[in-house]
Scaffold this motif. Structure first.
Motif, PDB file in Angstrom:
ATOM      1  N   GLY A  42       0.816  -1.200   0.000  1.00  0.00           N
ATOM      2  CA  GLY A  42       0.000   0.000   0.000  1.00  0.00           C
ATOM      3  C   GLY A  42       0.853   1.254   0.000  1.00  0.00           C
ATOM      4  O   GLY A  42       0.528   2.253  -0.655  1.00  0.00           O
ATOM      5  N   THR A  43       1.951   1.216   0.728  1.00  0.00           N
ATOM      6  CA  THR A  43       2.866   2.356   0.751  1.00  0.00           C
ATOM      7  C   THR A  43       3.563   2.521  -0.593  1.00  0.00           C
ATOM      8  O   THR A  43       3.818   3.654  -1.034  1.00  0.00           O
ATOM      9  N   VAL A  44       3.869   1.422  -1.254  1.00  0.00           N
ATOM     10  CA  VAL A  44       4.423   1.503  -2.605  1.00  0.00           C
ATOM     11  C   VAL A  44       3.416   2.169  -3.532  1.00  0.00           C
ATOM     12  O   VAL A  44       3.773   3.008  -4.377  1.00  0.00           O
ATOM     13  N   GLY A  45       2.129   1.808  -3.371  1.00  0.00           N
ATOM     14  CA  GLY A  45       1.088   2.459  -4.159  1.00  0.00           C
ATOM     15  C   GLY A  45       1.016   3.952  -3.882  1.00  0.00           C
ATOM     16  O   GLY A  45       0.855   4.765  -4.811  1.00  0.00           O
ATOM     17  N   GLN A  46       1.140   4.332  -2.620  1.00  0.00           N
ATOM     18  CA  GLN A  46       1.145   5.752  -2.259  1.00  0.00           C
ATOM     19  C   GLN A  46       2.288   6.471  -2.966  1.00  0.00           C
ATOM     20  O   GLN A  46       2.122   7.597  -3.460  1.00  0.00           O
ATOM     21  N   TYR A  47       3.452   5.830  -3.012  1.00  0.00           N
ATOM     22  CA  TYR A  47       4.605   6.415  -3.711  1.00  0.00           C
ATOM     23  C   TYR A  47       4.311   6.597  -5.200  1.00  0.00           C
ATOM     24  O   TYR A  47       4.605   7.649  -5.783  1.00  0.00           O
ATOM     25  N   PRO A  81      -2.421  -2.249   8.791  1.00  0.00           N
ATOM     26  CA  PRO A  81      -2.254  -0.815   9.080  1.00  0.00           C
ATOM     27  C   PRO A  81      -0.947  -0.496   9.800  1.00  0.00           C
ATOM     28  O   PRO A  81      -0.384   0.580   9.608  1.00  0.00           O
ATOM     29  N   VAL A  82      -0.460  -1.427  10.617  1.00  0.00           N
ATOM     30  CA  VAL A  82       0.802  -1.188  11.315  1.00  0.00           C
ATOM     31  C   VAL A  82       1.959  -1.142  10.325  1.00  0.00           C
ATOM     32  O   VAL A  82       2.793  -0.214  10.345  1.00  0.00           O
ATOM     33  N   SER A  83       2.023  -2.127   9.434  1.00  0.00           N
ATOM     34  CA  SER A  83       3.106  -2.143   8.450  1.00  0.00           C
ATOM     35  C   SER A  83       2.987  -0.964   7.492  1.00  0.00           C
ATOM     36  O   SER A  83       3.993  -0.380   7.084  1.00  0.00           O
ATOM     37  N   ALA A  84       1.739  -0.596   7.138  1.00  0.00           N
ATOM     38  CA  ALA A  84       1.547   0.549   6.249  1.00  0.00           C
ATOM     39  C   ALA A  84       2.026   1.839   6.906  1.00  0.00           C
ATOM     40  O   ALA A  84       2.685   2.676   6.273  1.00  0.00           O
ATOM     41  N   ALA A  85       1.688   2.010   8.188  1.00  0.00           N
ATOM     42  CA  ALA A  85       2.092   3.225   8.900  1.00  0.00           C
ATOM     43  C   ALA A  85       3.605   3.306   9.040  1.00  0.00           C
ATOM     44  O   ALA A  85       4.213   4.372   8.843  1.00  0.00           O
ATOM     45  N   LEU A  86       4.232   2.185   9.384  1.00  0.00           N
ATOM     46  CA  LEU A  86       5.688   2.175   9.551  1.00  0.00           C
ATOM     47  C   LEU A  86       6.404   2.475   8.233  1.00  0.00           C
ATOM     48  O   LEU A  86       7.341   3.272   8.187  1.00  0.00           O
ATOM     49  N   CYS A  87       5.939   1.828   7.167  1.00  0.00           N
ATOM     50  CA  CYS A  87       6.570   2.051   5.862  1.00  0.00           C
ATOM     51  C   CYS A  87       6.368   3.489   5.392  1.00  0.00           C
ATOM     52  O   CYS A  87       7.291   4.117   4.859  1.00  0.00           O
ATOM     53  N   ALA A  88       5.149   4.016   5.583  1.00  0.00           N
ATOM     54  CA  ALA A  88       4.869   5.387   5.155  1.00  0.00           C
ATOM     55  C   ALA A  88       5.699   6.394   5.938  1.00  0.00           C
ATOM     56  O   ALA A  88       6.202   7.379   5.383  1.00  0.00           O
ATOM     57  N   LEU A 108      -7.087   1.156  -3.433  1.00  0.00           N
ATOM     58  CA  LEU A 108      -6.093   2.012  -4.069  1.00  0.00           C
ATOM     59  C   LEU A 108      -6.626   3.432  -4.264  1.00  0.00           C
ATOM     60  O   LEU A 108      -5.869   4.404  -4.160  1.00  0.00           O
ATOM     61  N   ALA A 109      -7.921   3.551  -4.540  1.00  0.00           N
ATOM     62  CA  ALA A 109      -8.509   4.886  -4.665  1.00  0.00           C
ATOM     63  C   ALA A 109      -8.455   5.625  -3.330  1.00  0.00           C
ATOM     64  O   ALA A 109      -8.188   6.836  -3.283  1.00  0.00           O
ATOM     65  N   ALA A 110      -8.697   4.910  -2.229  1.00  0.00           N
ATOM     66  CA  ALA A 110      -8.611   5.534  -0.907  1.00  0.00           C
ATOM     67  C   ALA A 110      -7.188   5.985  -0.601  1.00  0.00           C
ATOM     68  O   ALA A 110      -6.971   7.052  -0.010  1.00  0.00           O
ATOM     69  N   ILE A 111      -6.200   5.183  -0.996  1.00  0.00           N
ATOM     70  CA  ILE A 111      -4.797   5.573  -0.808  1.00  0.00           C
ATOM     71  C   ILE A 111      -4.484   6.829  -1.606  1.00  0.00           C
ATOM     72  O   ILE A 111      -3.798   7.744  -1.132  1.00  0.00           O
ATOM     73  N   ARG A 112      -5.008   6.894  -2.809  1.00  0.00           N
ATOM     74  CA  ARG A 112      -4.742   8.041  -3.680  1.00  0.00           C
ATOM     75  C   ARG A 112      -5.193   9.349  -3.036  1.00  0.00           C
ATOM     76  O   ARG A 112      -4.535  10.384  -3.192  1.00  0.00           O
ATOM     77  N   TYR A 113      -6.314   9.320  -2.317  1.00  0.00           N
ATOM     78  CA  TYR A 113      -6.852  10.548  -1.738  1.00  0.00           C
ATOM     79  C   TYR A 113      -6.440  10.753  -0.279  1.00  0.00           C
ATOM     80  O   TYR A 113      -6.812  11.765   0.317  1.00  0.00           O
ATOM     81  N   SER A 114      -5.690   9.810   0.301  1.00  0.00           N
ATOM     82  CA  SER A 114      -5.224   9.991   1.680  1.00  0.00           C
ATOM     83  C   SER A 114      -3.787   9.494   1.784  1.00  0.00           C
ATOM     84  O   SER A 114      -2.873  10.112   1.263  1.00  0.00           O
ATOM     85  N   ASN A 115      -3.563   8.384   2.447  1.00  0.00           N
ATOM     86  CA  ASN A 115      -2.266   7.718   2.505  1.00  0.00           C
ATOM     87  C   ASN A 115      -2.517   6.250   2.803  1.00  0.00           C
ATOM     88  O   ASN A 115      -3.640   5.849   3.124  1.00  0.00           O
ATOM     89  N   SER A 116      -1.481   5.446   2.698  1.00  0.00           N
ATOM     90  CA  SER A 116      -1.665   3.998   2.795  1.00  0.00           C
ATOM     91  C   SER A 116      -2.189   3.567   4.163  1.00  0.00           C
ATOM     92  O   SER A 116      -3.061   2.697   4.269  1.00  0.00           O
ATOM     93  N   ALA A 117      -1.670   4.170   5.244  1.00  0.00           N
ATOM     94  CA  ALA A 117      -2.084   3.762   6.587  1.00  0.00           C
ATOM     95  C   ALA A 117      -3.539   4.141   6.866  1.00  0.00           C
ATOM     96  O   ALA A 117      -4.322   3.341   7.378  1.00  0.00           O
ATOM     97  N   THR A 118      -3.916   5.371   6.541  1.00  0.00           N
ATOM     98  CA  THR A 118      -5.285   5.827   6.788  1.00  0.00           C
ATOM     99  C   THR A 118      -6.280   5.038   5.949  1.00  0.00           C
ATOM    100  O   THR A 118      -7.349   4.632   6.436  1.00  0.00           O
ATOM    101  N   ALA A 119      -5.960   4.817   4.679  1.00  0.00           N
ATOM    102  CA  ALA A 119      -6.850   4.043   3.820  1.00  0.00           C
ATOM    103  C   ALA A 119      -7.040   2.626   4.345  1.00  0.00           C
ATOM    104  O   ALA A 119      -8.135   2.063   4.299  1.00  0.00           O
ATOM    105  N   THR A 120      -5.967   2.056   4.870  1.00  0.00           N
ATOM    106  CA  THR A 120      -6.032   0.702   5.400  1.00  0.00           C
ATOM    107  C   THR A 120      -6.987   0.604   6.581  1.00  0.00           C
ATOM    108  O   THR A 120      -7.811  -0.303   6.673  1.00  0.00           O
ATOM    109  N   VAL A 121      -6.868   1.554   7.508  1.00  0.00           N
ATOM    110  CA  VAL A 121      -7.726   1.509   8.697  1.00  0.00           C
ATOM    111  C   VAL A 121      -9.179   1.767   8.332  1.00  0.00           C
ATOM    112  O   VAL A 121     -10.089   1.135   8.876  1.00  0.00           O
ATOM    113  N   LEU A 122      -9.431   2.677   7.403  1.00  0.00           N
ATOM    114  CA  LEU A 122     -10.806   2.888   6.946  1.00  0.00           C
ATOM    115  C   LEU A 122     -11.365   1.613   6.326  1.00  0.00           C
ATOM    116  O   LEU A 122     -12.525   1.259   6.533  1.00  0.00           O
TER     117      LEU A 122
END
Length: 309
Positions: A25-30, A260-267, A95-109
């Protein structure tokens, strides 16, 4: 395989699947923020590549089962519903949620879908949530509330688009977890996931007309897309669905809260994404929820398994 070993395998697979999802997810954010990649194009490509990888393995190891699933009309129909209603929508909305926020937030939502899964299971089993499940539901809602609003009752901390796609991802997570039913118990995971990815990719290709979307291909885009397709899709979904098969949809979906933990750490470490204290508190609530649900009361286990099937 003994029941204890099967349960342990399910726990580990679900948790590792979540880690793979979070990192990808963080790669997608990038790719969205730094490379300008379109989320629809990325979803189509990752589903196609993952489908090819998984179907290739299924053709080598599970050719009879791959033929059998398409020979049964009822199983084939359920597989198509799982592909389009579950896998495709889950991939696209996330992926659309990541696009408009970030990987960690999109994951938790997206993980608000856990509350929907639990409510559906209780409804099918005609029972109320246990105390432990009730507490987990409250923590899930609290975590999502903190991430979406930072504790404010009058304003959102997220854009309307991020909240919309995040909630759509939550519904998609529920459908993705519940739609396959007993297919995962009767057919290999690679068969179900491989077919699902390929079918979903074809349908989404037509819907988005991805061939018309301009993409500036370079080494970073190619490597990022490959990581998301192989590690974050083929491997992650296979691990997670194996967890669903071993321990059930409710436990697997909540054990995958490692995502969400791995997404937050990577982000935070890679993209230097900053999080407010409300975000961290929301993550903590989600983690405690996962611990509460990992060992449900024995009295509800049978009814839960029946409802999931």
């Amino acid at each position: 395989m003994g029941e204890k070993k099967r349960t342990l395998r399910g726990f580990l697979c679900a948790a590792l699947g979540g880690v793979c999802w979070g990192a990808s997810g963080t790669v997608g954010q990038y790719l969205f923020t730094c490379q300008g990649v379109d989320s629809g194009w990325l979803t189509v490509v990752r589903m196609f590549l993952a489908g090819v990888v998984l179907l290739g393995g299924a053709l080598v190891r599970h050719r009879p089962q791959l033929r059998a699933i398409w020979s049964d009309r009822r199983d084939a129909l359920r597989l198509v519903l799982f592909s389009v209603g579950g896998l495709m929508t889950c991939q696209y909305t996330y992926l659309a949620a990541i696009r408009y926020s970030n990987s960690a937030t999109a994951t938790v939502l997206q993980y608000m879908g856990q509350a929907l899964i639990l409510l559906w299971v209780c409804l099918r089993a005609r029972r109320l949530p246990t105390r432990r499940e009730g507490a987990a539901l409250v923590l899930a809602l609290l975590g999502a509330f903190l991430l979406a609003t930072h504790g404010s009752l009058t304003a959102l901390a997220l854009s309307p688009q991020a909240l919309f796609w995040g909630l759509c991802a939550a519904v998609s997570l529920m459908l993705y977890t519940l739609l396959p039913g007993d297919l995962l118990r009767r057919y290999p995971v690679s068969v179900c996931t491989g077919c699902g990815m390929f079918i979903g990719g074809v349908v989404l290709l037509v819907l988005t007309q991805a061939w018309r979307i301009p993409v500036a291909l370079n080494a970073a885009v190619a490597l990022g897309t490959l990581e998301i397709s192989v590690v974050g899709t083929a491997l992650a979904f296979t691990l997670y669905l194996q967890g669903v098969s071993d321990v059930g949809g409710v436990r697997a979906s909540l054990l995958a809260c490692t995502e969400p933990v791995s997404a937050a750490l990577c982000a935070a470490l890679w993209l230097h994404t900053s999080f407010a204290w409300q975000d961290l508190l929301g993550f903590a609530a989600i983690l405690v929820m996962a611990v509460l649900i990992a060992l449900p009361e024995r009295a509800s286990e049978k009814s839960t398994e029946k409802a999931e099937n």
